[in-house]
Design an enzyme around this catalytic site. Sequence first.
Site, PDB file in Angstrom:
ATOM      1  N   GLY A  12       0.678  -1.087  -0.003  1.00 58.44           N
ATOM      2  CA  GLY A  12      -0.097  -0.057   0.002  1.00 58.44           C
ATOM      3  C   GLY A  12       0.987   1.374  -0.098  1.00 58.44           C
ATOM      4  N   GLY A  14      -0.285   4.388  -0.425  1.00 60.88           N
ATOM      5  CA  GLY A  14      -1.035   5.695  -0.255  1.00 60.88           C
ATOM      6  C   GLY A  14      -0.439   6.823   0.594  1.00 60.88           C
ATOM      7  N   ARG A  42       0.373   4.780  -9.562  1.00 60.89           N
ATOM      8  CA  ARG A  42       0.943   5.288  -8.300  1.00 60.89           C
ATOM      9  C   ARG A  42       2.403   4.993  -7.979  1.00 60.89           C
ATOM     10  NH1 ARG A  42      -3.097   5.697  -2.813  1.00 60.89           N
ATOM     11  NH2 ARG A  42      -3.351   7.581  -3.664  1.00 60.89           N
ATOM     12  N   ASN A  93      -5.959   0.562   1.948  1.00 58.19           N
ATOM     13  CA  ASN A  93      -7.369   1.052   2.450  1.00 58.19           C
ATOM     14  C   ASN A  93      -8.292   0.025   2.911  1.00 58.19           C
ATOM     15  OD1 ASN A  93      -7.114   0.541  -0.404  1.00 58.19           O
ATOM     16  ND2 ASN A  93      -8.638   1.626  -0.992  1.00 58.19           N
ATOM     17  N   THR A 134      -5.650   1.389   9.777  1.00 61.03           N
ATOM     18  CA  THR A 134      -6.738   1.330  10.706  1.00 61.03           C
ATOM     19  C   THR A 134      -7.627   0.232  10.590  1.00 61.03           C
ATOM     20  OG1 THR A 134      -6.626   3.758  11.026  1.00 61.03           O
ATOM     21  CG2 THR A 134      -8.248   2.948  12.257  1.00 61.03           C
ATOM     22  N   LEU A 219      -8.934   3.765  16.913  1.00 58.84           N
ATOM     23  CA  LEU A 219     -10.339   4.237  16.693  1.00 58.84           C
ATOM     24  C   LEU A 219     -10.665   5.320  17.738  1.00 58.84           C
ATOM     25  CD1 LEU A 219     -12.370   1.022  15.698  1.00 58.84           C
ATOM     26  CD2 LEU A 219     -11.415   2.618  14.074  1.00 58.84           C
ATOM     27  N   PHE A 224     -12.063  10.700  19.294  1.00 56.93           N
ATOM     28  CA  PHE A 224     -11.971  11.663  20.445  1.00 56.93           C
ATOM     29  C   PHE A 224     -11.640  13.139  19.606  1.00 56.93           C
ATOM     30  CE2 PHE A 224     -11.815  11.043  25.310  1.00 56.93           C
ATOM     31  CZ  PHE A 224     -12.104   9.839  24.964  1.00 56.93           C
ATOM     32  N   CYS A 274     -10.165   9.551   7.332  1.00 59.76           N
ATOM     33  CA  CYS A 274     -10.586   8.993   8.666  1.00 59.76           C
ATOM     34  C   CYS A 274     -11.473   9.003   9.633  1.00 59.76           C
ATOM     35  CB  CYS A 274      -8.938   9.003   9.282  1.00 59.76           C
ATOM     36  SG  CYS A 274      -7.644   8.422   8.246  1.00 59.76           S
ATOM     37  N   LYS A 277     -15.120   7.592   8.641  1.00 58.73           N
ATOM     38  CA  LYS A 277     -14.847   6.288   8.514  1.00 58.73           C
ATOM     39  C   LYS A 277     -14.793   5.537   9.712  1.00 58.73           C
ATOM     40  CE  LYS A 277     -10.750   4.830   6.907  1.00 58.73           C
ATOM     41  NZ  LYS A 277     -10.157   4.141   7.728  1.00 58.73           N
TER      42      LYS A 277
HETATM   43  C1  UDX Z   1      -5.202   3.739   4.117  1.00 61.60           C
HETATM   44  C2  UDX Z   1      -6.589   3.736   4.940  1.00 61.60           C
HETATM   45  O1  UDX Z   1      -7.460   4.435   4.413  1.00 61.60           O
HETATM   46  C3  UDX Z   1      -6.633   4.054   6.435  1.00 61.60           C
HETATM   47  O2  UDX Z   1      -7.651   3.575   7.018  1.00 61.60           O
HETATM   48  C4  UDX Z   1      -5.318   3.372   6.945  1.00 61.60           C
HETATM   49  O3  UDX Z   1      -5.079   3.767   8.396  1.00 61.60           O
HETATM   50  C5  UDX Z   1      -3.975   3.594   6.163  1.00 61.60           C
HETATM   51  O4  UDX Z   1      -4.343   3.229   4.868  1.00 61.60           O
HETATM   52  P1  UDX Z   1      -4.181   5.915   2.723  1.00 61.60           P
HETATM   53  O5  UDX Z   1      -2.917   5.369   2.896  1.00 61.60           O
HETATM   54  O6  UDX Z   1      -4.704   7.259   2.791  1.00 61.60           O
HETATM   55  O7  UDX Z   1      -5.101   5.098   4.215  1.00 61.60           O
HETATM   56  O8  UDX Z   1      -5.111   4.947   1.773  1.00 61.60           O
HETATM   57  P2  UDX Z   1      -4.895   5.223   0.062  1.00 61.60           P
HETATM   58  O9  UDX Z   1      -4.224   6.422  -0.139  1.00 61.60           O
HETATM   59  O10 UDX Z   1      -5.882   4.797  -0.305  1.00 61.60           O
HETATM   60  O11 UDX Z   1      -3.766   3.964  -0.050  1.00 61.60           O
HETATM   61  C6  UDX Z   1      -4.170   2.624  -0.130  1.00 61.60           C
HETATM   62  C7  UDX Z   1      -3.252   1.873  -1.252  1.00 61.60           C
HETATM   63  O12 UDX Z   1      -3.190   0.500  -1.108  1.00 61.60           O
HETATM   64  C8  UDX Z   1      -3.684   2.195  -2.641  1.00 61.60           C
HETATM   65  O13 UDX Z   1      -2.531   2.939  -3.265  1.00 61.60           O
HETATM   66  C9  UDX Z   1      -3.980   0.992  -3.136  1.00 61.60           C
HETATM   67  O14 UDX Z   1      -3.787   0.996  -4.566  1.00 61.60           O
HETATM   68  C10 UDX Z   1      -3.200   0.159  -2.312  1.00 61.60           C
HETATM   69  N1  UDX Z   1      -3.590  -1.192  -2.205  1.00 61.60           N
HETATM   70  C11 UDX Z   1      -4.859  -1.702  -1.924  1.00 61.60           C
HETATM   71  C12 UDX Z   1      -2.855  -2.487  -2.793  1.00 61.60           C
HETATM   72  O15 UDX Z   1      -1.658  -2.133  -3.093  1.00 61.60           O
HETATM   73  N2  UDX Z   1      -3.118  -3.647  -2.830  1.00 61.60           N
HETATM   74  C13 UDX Z   1      -4.305  -3.925  -2.204  1.00 61.60           C
HETATM   75  O16 UDX Z   1      -4.886  -5.089  -2.203  1.00 61.60           O
HETATM   76  C14 UDX Z   1      -5.338  -2.942  -2.112  1.00 61.60           C
HETATM   77  C1  UDX Z   2      -6.501  12.413  11.638  1.00 62.94           C
HETATM   78  C2  UDX Z   2      -5.715  12.296  12.862  1.00 62.94           C
HETATM   79  O1  UDX Z   2      -5.534  13.781  13.209  1.00 62.94           O
HETATM   80  C3  UDX Z   2      -4.774  11.588  12.680  1.00 62.94           C
HETATM   81  O2  UDX Z   2      -3.954  11.252  13.855  1.00 62.94           O
HETATM   82  C4  UDX Z   2      -4.945  10.269  12.264  1.00 62.94           C
HETATM   83  O3  UDX Z   2      -3.731   9.421  11.896  1.00 62.94           O
HETATM   84  C5  UDX Z   2      -5.791  10.759  10.863  1.00 62.94           C
HETATM   85  O4  UDX Z   2      -6.782  11.419  10.989  1.00 62.94           O
HETATM   86  P1  UDX Z   2      -6.114  14.075   9.252  1.00 62.94           P
HETATM   87  O5  UDX Z   2      -7.635  13.608   9.118  1.00 62.94           O
HETATM   88  O6  UDX Z   2      -5.091  13.876   8.536  1.00 62.94           O
HETATM   89  O7  UDX Z   2      -5.455  13.313  10.785  1.00 62.94           O
HETATM   90  O8  UDX Z   2      -6.373  15.426   9.944  1.00 62.94           O
HETATM   91  P2  UDX Z   2      -6.692  16.313  10.832  1.00 62.94           P
HETATM   92  O9  UDX Z   2      -5.682  17.575  11.095  1.00 62.94           O
HETATM   93  O10 UDX Z   2      -7.053  15.405  12.145  1.00 62.94           O
HETATM   94  O11 UDX Z   2      -7.962  17.126  10.507  1.00 62.94           O
HETATM   95  C6  UDX Z   2      -9.345  16.280  10.492  1.00 62.94           C
HETATM   96  C7  UDX Z   2     -10.546  17.410   9.949  1.00 62.94           C
HETATM   97  O12 UDX Z   2     -10.943  18.236  11.117  1.00 62.94           O
HETATM   98  C8  UDX Z   2     -10.078  18.468   9.011  1.00 62.94           C
HETATM   99  O13 UDX Z   2     -10.934  18.700   7.892  1.00 62.94           O
HETATM  100  C9  UDX Z   2      -9.695  19.507   9.583  1.00 62.94           C
HETATM  101  O14 UDX Z   2      -9.898  20.724   8.967  1.00 62.94           O
HETATM  102  C10 UDX Z   2     -10.819  19.454  10.816  1.00 62.94           C
HETATM  103  N1  UDX Z   2     -10.371  20.351  12.053  1.00 62.94           N
HETATM  104  C11 UDX Z   2      -9.523  19.796  12.784  1.00 62.94           C
HETATM  105  C12 UDX Z   2     -11.324  21.264  12.345  1.00 62.94           C
HETATM  106  O15 UDX Z   2     -12.410  21.412  11.799  1.00 62.94           O
HETATM  107  N2  UDX Z   2     -11.201  21.970  13.439  1.00 62.94           N
HETATM  108  C13 UDX Z   2      -9.980  21.541  14.339  1.00 62.94           C
HETATM  109  O16 UDX Z   2      -9.950  22.174  15.318  1.00 62.94           O
HETATM  110  C14 UDX Z   2      -9.094  20.570  13.752  1.00 62.94           C
END
Ligand code: UDX
Ligand code: UDX
Length: 451
Positions: A12, A14, A42, A93, A134, A219, A224, A274, A277
Site C-alpha cells: 500500500g 497511499g 501510483r 485502504n 486502521t 479508533l 476523540f 479517517c 470512516k
Molecule cells: C489507508 C486507510 O484508508 C487508512 O484507514 C489506514 O489507516 C491507512 O491506509 P491511505 O494510505 O490514505 O489510508 O489510503 P490510500 O491512499 O487509498 O492507499 C492505499 C493504497 O493501497 C492504494 O494505493 C491501493 O492501490 C493500495 N492497495 C490496496 C494495494 O496495493 N493492494 C491491495 O490489495 C489494496
Molecule cells: C486525523 C488524525 O488527526 C490523525 O491522528 C489520524 O492518523 C488520521 O486522522 P487527518 O484527517 O489527516 O488526521 O487531519 P486532522 O488534522 O485531524 O483534521 C481532520 C479534519 O478536522 C480536517 O477537515 C480539519 O480541517 C478538521 N478540524 C481539525 C477542524 O475542523 N477543527 C479543528 O480544530 C481541527
Amino acid sequence: MNPTPKKIVCIGAGYVGGPTMAVIADRCPGIEVTVVDLNAARIAAWNSDQLPVYEPGLDAVVRRARGRNLFFMGQAEGAQKLAEADLVFISVNTPTKTEGEGAGKASDLRYVESCSQFIADHARGHTIVVEKSTMPVRAADTIKRILAKNLHGGTFEVLSNPEFLAEGTAIRDLESPDRVLIGGERPEPIEALAAVYRQWVPAERIITTGLWSAELAKLAANAFLAQRVSSINALSALCEVTGAQVDEVARVVGSDSRIGPKFLKASVGFGGSCFKKDILSLVYLCEFHGVPEAAAYWQQVIELNEWQKRRFADQIIRQLGASKGKVAVLGLAFKKDTNDFRESAALHICGQLLAAGLEVTTYDPQVDFTTFCQAAGISQGIQPAQTIQEALAGASAVAVLTEWEEFRCIDLTKMSLVASACIYDGRNILDPGAVRSAGFQLHSIGGRAAD
Ligand code: UDX
Ligand code: UDX
C-alpha cells in the site's frame, strides 16, 4: 527470528504507506524498505519527480532515500522481496463497507484479506505482519486465520502499529511523533518493531499494549479528536444566535490544562479519509457487541458534522435566493497543505449549491479539479479557476472552505466581486475588519454574524 529487522516490505503506497515508509528508510539507512502497490500509476509517480501525495517536506525525504534503501514497485514484482522480509506492513485502504453485513458502517476488510493471502503465498521463514492501516478491533484474528491456513511452512506474528500522522503535517508527525503505539501478544516481535522506531524516536514515546487495545486505541483517538470538533461546532450554532463568539469560547475552554487548546477550531465541518470512516466503524463495533447506547453517542458526532456542512450551504442558498448567481468556492482539500479532498466539506457543499441551481467556480492550489468533479459525480454548473482573482470575478458569494494560507490575506478591494457579495468564512481565517472595510458582508462560523 531476526531481532533487528533488516528488510521491510509495505503493501500500500497511499497517503499513509508512502510517507511512513519514506521516513523509516530515511531514518534507518541500514534497513531496506520496499513499498509495493497494485496501482501501477501510483508506483510510477512515487518513482518520478511528481510524487502522488503532496506533503510539505516529503520530496526531500524521498529524494534522500529512494534508490538507496527505499524502493517502490508493483505488487507482483515485490513478491520476491516479501519472501526476504522480516517485517511486512499492511497499509492498504480499509473503507466503509457498501454492501453486506454492516454496510454503511463496518470497515471493509477485503483488501486486508487479499494482502494476507498475498503474504501467505510469498512469505518465507519467520515474518512479522504489522497492521498499519486502521482496523476494527479484533481484525488481527482475520489476518491470523488466513496466514495460519495458507502459509507454506513459515511462521508468523501479527502486531498492531496504527499510524497517527495527520495529512499536511505527515513528515513532522512521523519524524517527531507524540507516540508510537505497538500492540502485540508476545514481547519478541514487539521488541523487533520497537528497535526500528528507536533509531529516531525516544524510547519513552514508544507505547506497547495488547493487540486488541492497540486496534481500539486508534479508533478511539480519532473519535476523540472528531468529537472535539463536533462539540465546538455544536457550540458555534448557539454562538450565532446568542451573540457569543465561538473563537473566544474555545480560547477559554482550551486554556484549562485538563482540556487543552487543540482541535477546538470551529469550522464548516471536519473531513478527511479517517474521522467519518473510523467513527462509523466504532459505531458498528458498539452495535455488534451489544452496546447500542455507546453506538448512538458516537453516531451523533457524525450527524452534527453533516448538519454543520448542510447549514453552511443552506445559508448561502437562502441569501442568494431566487437571484441565483455565482458562488466562488475557495478550497477543495479537506484541510490546508494537502491535495486530499476525501470527505472534504467542498464535496458536500458544491453538490448542495449546484442542486439549488447556483453556479460554482472553484479554486484550490493543490487539488486537481477534474479528479474532484469525478469523485463528486458533478459535471454541470461548476468550473475551475486558475487564480483566486479569477474565481472571485463576478461572484455574488464567496465560500472559504479550506484554511490555505493564501486565503487569509485576500485583498478584497482588488477583486471584481458583485457589489452586494457576501463572504462566508467556513474557517474563520479572514480579518473581519478588512472584509468590512472592503464593503462586504461577512458570515463567519460561530458568532461574528454582526460583522
Ligand atoms: C489507508 C486507510 O484508508 C487508512 O484507514 C489506514 O489507516 C491507512 O491506509 P491511505 O494510505 O490514505 O489510508 O489510503 P490510500 O491512499 O487509498 O492507499 C492505499 C493504497 O493501497 C492504494 O494505493 C491501493 O492501490 C493500495 N492497495 C490496496 C494495494 O496495493 N493492494 C491491495 O490489495 C489494496
Ligand atoms: C486525523 C488524525 O488527526 C490523525 O491522528 C489520524 O492518523 C488520521 O486522522 P487527518 O484527517 O489527516 O488526521 O487531519 P486532522 O488534522 O485531524 O483534521 C481532520 C479534519 O478536522 C480536517 O477537515 C480539519 O480541517 C478538521 N478540524 C481539525 C477542524 O475542523 N477543527 C479543528 O480544530 C481541527
